[in-house]
Design an enzyme around this catalytic site. Structure first.
Site: not given
Length: 341
Positions: A127, A221, A274
């Site tokens: 992130d 998200e 990821r």
């Protein structure tokens, strides 16, 4: 000197490169011994270890995931957790601990440091929302994966003349959505830092169809509509108090289809972002972090985290590096506003 190493939180491309850098430099240059703790903080909490030496890290540079395993175990939420971690470190005669992780993992490391545990942190999160470092490894890989997905979705959107909503990771920060959305030519990018106006998004969609162009909407998200609330899978919380996200993409596609009459579909990239092989940049950054982490251990500079500032690696106090989330500056988001719609 014996050093413990653990990887906590979500898996991330580049974790193995950090482990490799730590062990190779520690063994070859300083003659240190290493012990790996399995599955994040569960390892030192429950005394679960594995061998960690040169043969153990051979060939792992291009591998995704982590050979040590990971978990979202929080010893601060376990009765006598700090004491149990300290006792198990002492049992294995560990002189220092290198903790590789994001906000939650390093938050535990900071607390243990205050309790006297000699620990050095390495920042990890796809992130890119960890304060104190310009970039975290794993982010570049995630952005490249998302960008490739958006490129591919453009062709199927055009073929069927439908709206495609792409949901990417980003609980509190929209770095992945912004970078991949701009790189992939998305027509709307929705991030947690900027509550979005659903009517405006639908207006962008309709404008695209007027010029015979099928729109792509990228949504993090954790993005939230200006009227409404964050969409979650359920109300359950993990060990660090986080709800399970995902669902904003499906909700948004349904709303767009209902309001515009245009067919809309959702692609949730999820864990694909990821997983797999890290990019060259992430291997490079992760390796540098590993090399500098072992130097911090050698210097006895505990309670710190290695960080990228510009092109150099520096050390930042764990307490300040984990004090807040690094979010997207609204000015940076607005800078690309000409491309939206």
């Amino acid at each position: 000197m014996r050093i413990g190493v653990l990887t906590g939180g979500g898996d991330c491309p580049g974790l193995n490169a950090v482990i490799r850098g730590i062990v190779r430099k520690g063994v070859q240059q300083y003659g240190y011994e290493f012990i790996g703790f399995r599955d994040g903080w569960r390892g030192p909490l429950e005394n679960e270890t594995m061998r960690l030496d040169i043969p153990a890290v051979r060939g792992i540079l291009p591998r995704g995931g982590t050979i040590l395993g990971s978990s979202r175990t929080n010893p601060l939420k376990v009765d006598d957790g700090v004491r149990r971690v300290s006792e198990n470190l002492a049992k294995h005669e560990v002189d220092a601990l290198v903790a590789i992780g994001g906000e939650d993992t390093l938050g535990v490391a900071a607390e243990l440091s205050r309790s006297g545990v000699p620990v050095v942190g390495v920042p990890k999160t796809i992130d890119n929302d960890l304060d104190g470092t310009d970039y975290t490894f794993g982010f570049d890989t995630a952005v490249n994966i998302c960008t490739e997905a958006i490129d591919r979705l453009h062709t199927t959107a055009e073929s069927h003349r439908r709206v495609l909503v792409v949901e990417v990771m980003g609980r509190h920060a929209g770095w992945i959505a912004l970078h991949s959305g701009i790189a992939g030519g998305a027509n709307a990018i929705l991030i947690p830092e900027q509550p979005f106006d659903l009517d405006r998004v639908c207006g962008w969609v309709e404008d695209r169809f007027k010029i015979n162009y099928a729109p792509i909407v990228v949504v993090a998200e954790g993005a939230v509509p200006a009227v409404g609330r964050m969409v979650t899978k359920d109300d359950s919380l993990d060990a660090f108090g986080h709800v399970r996200l995902s669902g904003i993409g499906e909700w948004l596609a349904a709303e767009i289809e209902h309001r515009t009459g245009k067919e809309a579909r959702t692609t949730v990239l999820g864990h694909i972002q990821r997983g797999g092989t890290p990019t060259a940049f992430d291997r490079w950054l992760a390796t540098r972090f590993g090399l500098h982490a072992i130097e911090a251990v050698r210097d006895g500079d505990f309670g710190t985290m290695v960080a990228l500032r510009g092109t150099g690696i520096v050390r930042a106090p764990l307490s300040t590096a984990t004090a807040r989330i690094k979010t997207v500056d609204p000015a940076l988001y607005e800078e690309f506003g000409v491309f939206f719609g």
